[in-house]
Motif scaffolding. Structure first.
Motif, PDB file in Angstrom:
ATOM      1  N   ASP A   1       0.826  -1.079   0.005  1.00 51.07           N
ATOM      2  CA  ASP A   1       0.145   0.078  -0.051  1.00 51.07           C
ATOM      3  C   ASP A   1       0.864   1.029  -0.049  1.00 51.07           C
ATOM      4  O   ASP A   1       1.856   1.347   0.860  1.00 51.07           O
ATOM      5  CB  ASP A   1      -0.820   0.060   1.322  1.00 51.07           C
ATOM      6  CG  ASP A   1      -1.811   1.120   1.505  1.00 51.07           C
ATOM      7  OD1 ASP A   1      -1.761   1.940   0.364  1.00 51.07           O
ATOM      8  OD2 ASP A   1      -2.622   1.221   2.118  1.00 51.07           O
TER       9      ASP A   1
ATOM     10  N   ARG B   1     -12.891   5.082   2.914  1.00 53.22           N
ATOM     11  CA  ARG B   1     -12.002   4.967   1.914  1.00 53.22           C
ATOM     12  C   ARG B   1     -11.470   3.571   1.373  1.00 53.22           C
ATOM     13  O   ARG B   1     -11.401   2.845   2.080  1.00 53.22           O
ATOM     14  CB  ARG B   1     -10.671   5.633   2.588  1.00 53.22           C
ATOM     15  CG  ARG B   1      -9.642   6.307   1.530  1.00 53.22           C
ATOM     16  CD  ARG B   1      -8.755   7.073   1.991  1.00 53.22           C
ATOM     17  NE  ARG B   1      -7.736   6.486   2.972  1.00 53.22           N
ATOM     18  CZ  ARG B   1      -6.724   7.039   3.545  1.00 53.22           C
ATOM     19  NH1 ARG B   1      -6.288   8.109   3.250  1.00 53.22           N
ATOM     20  NH2 ARG B   1      -5.920   6.246   4.443  1.00 53.22           N
TER      21      ARG B   1
ATOM     22  N   PRO C   1      -9.752   1.259  -1.583  1.00 51.49           N
ATOM     23  CA  PRO C   1      -8.718   1.180  -2.679  1.00 51.49           C
ATOM     24  C   PRO C   1      -9.427   1.397  -4.093  1.00 51.49           C
ATOM     25  O   PRO C   1     -10.446   0.838  -4.179  1.00 51.49           O
ATOM     26  CB  PRO C   1      -8.055  -0.134  -2.820  1.00 51.49           C
ATOM     27  CG  PRO C   1      -8.504  -0.819  -1.303  1.00 51.49           C
ATOM     28  CD  PRO C   1      -9.704  -0.052  -0.997  1.00 51.49           C
ATOM     29  N   TRP C   2      -8.913   2.592  -4.849  1.00 50.67           N
ATOM     30  CA  TRP C   2      -9.515   2.778  -6.013  1.00 50.67           C
ATOM     31  C   TRP C   2     -10.161   1.408  -7.022  1.00 50.67           C
ATOM     32  O   TRP C   2     -11.212   1.377  -7.528  1.00 50.67           O
ATOM     33  CB  TRP C   2      -8.864   3.719  -6.699  1.00 50.67           C
ATOM     34  CG  TRP C   2      -7.719   3.135  -7.601  1.00 50.67           C
ATOM     35  CD1 TRP C   2      -6.471   3.151  -7.255  1.00 50.67           C
ATOM     36  CD2 TRP C   2      -7.811   2.527  -9.036  1.00 50.67           C
ATOM     37  NE1 TRP C   2      -5.611   2.461  -8.330  1.00 50.67           N
ATOM     38  CE2 TRP C   2      -6.492   2.128  -9.417  1.00 50.67           C
ATOM     39  CE3 TRP C   2      -8.799   2.295  -9.951  1.00 50.67           C
ATOM     40  CZ2 TRP C   2      -6.225   1.409 -10.421  1.00 50.67           C
ATOM     41  CZ3 TRP C   2      -8.520   1.510 -10.993  1.00 50.67           C
ATOM     42  CH2 TRP C   2      -6.991   1.139 -11.286  1.00 50.67           C
ATOM     43  N   ARG C   3      -9.274   0.467  -6.905  1.00 51.20           N
ATOM     44  CA  ARG C   3      -9.533  -0.890  -7.839  1.00 51.20           C
ATOM     45  C   ARG C   3     -10.878  -1.395  -7.092  1.00 51.20           C
ATOM     46  O   ARG C   3     -11.677  -1.988  -7.883  1.00 51.20           O
ATOM     47  CB  ARG C   3      -8.547  -1.773  -7.952  1.00 51.20           C
ATOM     48  CG  ARG C   3      -7.348  -1.162  -8.710  1.00 51.20           C
ATOM     49  CD  ARG C   3      -6.263  -2.180  -8.684  1.00 51.20           C
ATOM     50  NE  ARG C   3      -6.317  -3.229  -9.657  1.00 51.20           N
ATOM     51  CZ  ARG C   3      -5.196  -4.145  -9.530  1.00 51.20           C
ATOM     52  NH1 ARG C   3      -4.255  -4.159  -9.077  1.00 51.20           N
ATOM     53  NH2 ARG C   3      -5.400  -5.288 -10.452  1.00 51.20           N
TER      54      ARG C   3
ATOM     55  N   ALA D   1     -13.184   0.134  -5.499  1.00 51.20           N
ATOM     56  CA  ALA D   1     -14.282   1.042  -5.458  1.00 51.20           C
ATOM     57  C   ALA D   1     -14.643   0.719  -7.030  1.00 51.20           C
ATOM     58  O   ALA D   1     -16.137   0.677  -7.266  1.00 51.20           O
ATOM     59  CB  ALA D   1     -14.142   2.511  -5.218  1.00 51.20           C
ATOM     60  N   ALA D   2     -14.012   0.593  -7.868  1.00 50.89           N
ATOM     61  CA  ALA D   2     -14.149   0.489  -9.246  1.00 50.89           C
ATOM     62  C   ALA D   2     -15.030  -0.778  -9.607  1.00 50.89           C
ATOM     63  O   ALA D   2     -15.898  -0.969 -10.207  1.00 50.89           O
ATOM     64  CB  ALA D   2     -13.167   0.530 -10.389  1.00 50.89           C
TER      65      ALA D   2
END
Lengths: 491, 275
Positions: free
Chosen positions: A270, B59, B61-63, B65-66
């Protein structure tokens, strides 16, 4: 108040076992004493502790005969809350005994079951976390703790219940030396009048100075019951046996061609958090047996996973100078086995590699012989003991005939005999020219690193701080542990 | 994508974590009632947006969320298209025709049409599902199982049932982690993944299904270990137990609860009045 323990003619058997797990075991332990229980895997140590905790009849179908008397009670006959207030149990793996998700709620869980008032729970949480040195982490998620911190958390959860007896089932087996020292310090910090302690452990050296009595179990029987004065000789005997298995220092000075070269490797899970591995450089050659040492969370498992291709490095490179594939055996054998029988497990890799029937049969026979699995070939791997499952997992990877074999803490939870057997089989194969040609294994056990590695790489915070022959690298690791301990004391 | 790893990176804002779990459960129940009560697609879409609001305070991780958004859109698209094509209620003016009606060898075929009513019905059904999914996820991702259990017990759900539910919730990331580890072991030993070259062939469905058996065995083993640990700590579902920290509603939470219950009563009154 500590309680005395009396055990008279205790017998336990399980429907799946051929012989009784405990056979006519009789002993008495004085109140407030510390007793060490030793014996090989399957000797009945855990069964004895579970019986003393009064949990055998409740957890599995078992037959128990004989008497157990703790402070005038048979724990098996007490209601759950009363029994838990009398006897506390800390087991080998913190992950299988943590019941909640935060540090605070974990310590509170047992106290809630005792229906204690909130204000008192709050006070006891503070007290127990202070005893084990985790007071700063009270509001943390359990998932954010290291292995050593989790084991101390389990101890705190039991200590908070102020039990009269504390049973410890191999509490140090999954801890690095630094974490083990912290756990032992927490035990030493217990105030006078603390619980009667019974500990089953393979790492006997840590307990011999603390123990008042030694129980030796063998095949379910009580082979010896020694007071403090006598078992120093027994401990010396164990040490002598272990040190005679192989000499100190490098085992192999003739190295072959380079097999893998790691160059400036950096990796992070991360990007918001510090890198797990930083600027790691090393080269492994054929005929080398390399041990990775480091505290919990130092990056050993991640490095092995990257070498096996499970993660892609963020920067840097890994050059394989020989042929792939790479074999990896991870710490938990349960996540490595997926076939119906042990035979299928051993045949899986060669079958997928396109080997002929004869070649598959030969590899299965060879691995079964080396890892003593012949009698288990038709059994389901899911129904074997943990030690046997680990041997199957190693053997199933061994049949890949991979030039590079990676093992992530292969000896965790193994008794010294099985530990030596497993590691000797692998290191002998490397010494004979392979496959595997090179063995890289991570371990917490300095003895294992000293005896079975030609070279030791020490990781600290994701960096290599020493890469040397075992003697000097282990000295560097011990210095690093001392520094970590003093840093922790200072903070 | 490693789902267990992604789950570990989910970070709800502290204020959302602190909200009383009884209010959160009431919120999910209100969204569910809204799903039953509203029929118009616009209102259900608005309800889905409202249900998604707490997720903006978490919050991801963007992946992840996508992937989450992709799943929601996939559900809507698949339900709308299937209902649009195969809607068989009586009033169904076609929006457009894919295959016109024709007669062949004396048999008449009605053709393949895309019906407005079907699409509307599909959109409504899928938005109901999505709204509940979003509301449930916001609670599951921002509430510790222990607080959820305490709330369920306070809401008079039997203690064993509450513990089983919360233990199941807690086991999801562990099961995902084991699934990932089993897949990795399979890929390594089957030669689907090779170190240094990162060759990777996707596992076939049969190969994936093969891992269900060890996964189930591991789940049972872990459940048995957890049961053992819970017993060792004196848990007895039949006996009374305290909860720490005790659930104490703040004034604004009480007001919010009152508003939500008020909404329920209003909806019920209007429904009865319509009848």
């Amino acid at each position: 108040m500590p309680a005395a323990i009396h055990c008279q003619g205790l017998c336990c058997s399980f429907p799946t076992g051929d012989a009784p797990a405990l056979n006519n075991v009789t002993f008495s332990l004085p109140a407030g004493s510390v007793t060490l229980v030793i014996g090989p895997s399957g000797a009945g140590k855990s069964t004895l502790l579970h019986a003393l905790a009064g949990l055998l009849a409740d957890s599995v179908h078992s037959r128990r005969q004989g008497e157990i008397n703790i402070a005038g009670h048979d724990p098996r006959r007490l209601p759950a809350a009363r029994r838990a207030a009398l006897v506390g149990l800390v087991q080998q793996s913190p992950d299988t005994q943590i019941c909640t998700t935060t540090v605070e709620s974990e310590v509170a869980f047992g106290l809630e079951n005792l229906a204690i008032e909130s204000s008192e729970i709050d006070r006891r949480i503070d007290e127990a976390l202070r005893l084990v040195g985790l007071q700063e982490l009270r509001h943390r998620q359990v998932a954010q703790l290291s292995g050593g911190q989790r084991q101390r958390l389990v101890l705190a959860a039991v200590l908070a219940m102020r039990t009269e007896v504390l049973l410890l089932d191999e509490p140090l087996s999954q801890l690095d030396p630094g974490a083990a020292a912290q756990f032992l310090a927490a035990i030493d910090n217990l105030p006078d009048g603390g619980p009667t302690i019974v500990v089953a452990e393979h790492r006997t050296a840590a307990w011999t100075e603390r123990a008042d009595q030694l129980l030796v179990l063998d095949e379910g029987r009580l082979a010896a019951n020694l007071p403090r004065g006598d078992f120093a000789a027994w401990d010396a005997e164990i040490k002598r046996l272990r040190s005679s298995e192989s000499p100190d220092g490098p085992l192999n000075t003739v190295l072959g061609a380079p097999l893998v070269e790691v160059e400036r490797l950096t990796f992070t899970f991360d990007r918001r958090r510090p890198a797990v591995l930083r600027d790691v450089n090393f080269r492994a050659q054929a005929s080398e047996r390399i041990a990775l040492l480091g505290a919990n969370g130092s990056g050993k498992s991640t490095l092995l996973a990257i070498l096996a291709g499970l993660h892609e490095p963020e920067s840097g490179a890994i050059h394989f100078l020989g042929a792939a594939p790479v074999g990896l055996v991870r710490q938990n054998p349960d996540t490595l086995l997926f076939c119906r029988t042990v035979h299928e497990e051993l045949a899986f890799a060669p079958r997928h590699a396109g080997c002929s029937r004869d070649e598959i049969a030969e590899r299965v026979r060879d691995a079964a012989e080396r890892f003593e699995l012949k009698r288990l070939l038709d059994r389901s791997p899911l129904l074997l003991s943990q030690g046997e499952r680990l041997r199957v997992a190693v053997a199933a990877t061994f049949t890949m005939r991979a030039p590079l074999l990676l093992l992530d803490e292969p000896t965790t939870g193994q008794d010294p005999r099985h530990e030596a057997q497993l590691m000797s089989t692998l290191t002998d194969a490397v010494a004979a020219g392979g496959p595997p040609q090179t063995l890289i294994f991570s371990t917490h056990d300095l003895q294992v690193a000293r005896h079975f590695a030609d070279r030791v790489i020490v990781l600290d915070g994701g960096r290599i701080i020493a890469d040397d022959v075992p003697k000097f690298a282990i000295e560097a690791f011990e210095a690093c542990l001392r520094e970590m301990a003093s840093r922790e004391r200072a903070s | 994508m490693n789902w267990s790893h992604a789950l570990r990176q989910v970070e709800p804002r502290p204020w959302l974590v602190q909200v009383d779990p009884r209010l959160k459960l009431l919120w999910v129940a209100t969204i569910s009632i809204g799903c039953i009560w509203f029929d118009s697609v616009a209102m259900l879409a608005a309800l889905s947006f409202v249900a998604a609001c707490p997720l903006f305070a978490i919050r991801f991780p963007w992946r992840a969320a996508a992937a989450y958004a992709f799943i929601a859109l996939l559900v809507i698209w698949s339900t709308v298209s299937s209902q649009g094509l195969f809607y068989y209620d009586t009033t169904r003016p076609p929006l457009f025709t894919i295959v016109p009606a024709f007669t062949w060898l004396g048999r008449h075929y009605a053709g393949l049409h895309f019906y407005t009513e079907g699409a509307r019905y599909g959109a409504g059904q899928s938005l109901r599902f999505v709204a509940n999914l979003l509301a449930g996820s916001s609670v599951a991702l921002s509430t510790s199982p222990e607080r959820l259990m305490a709330a369920l017990v306070r809401l008079r759900i039997p203690s064993p049932l509450s513990y089983m539910g919360t233990a199941a919730l807690r086991s999801i990331p562990l099961a995902l982690e084991e699934w990932a580890a089993l897949r990795q072991a399979y890929q390594l030993r089957a030669g689907l993944r090779r170190a240094g070259r990162f060759q990777f062939r996707r596992m076939r469905l049969l190969e994936e299904l093969r891992l269900l058996e060890p996964l189930l065995a591991n789940t049972l083993r872990r459940a048995s270990a957890l049961a053992f640990a819970v017993q060792a700590r004196g848990f007895d579902p039949q006996q009374p137990r305290t909860h720490f920290p005790p659930l104490l509603m703040q004034a604004w939470e009480k007001v919010a609860c009152a508003i939500l219950v008020g909404l329920w009563i209003t909806a019920l009154t209007i429904s009865l009045a319509k009848r």
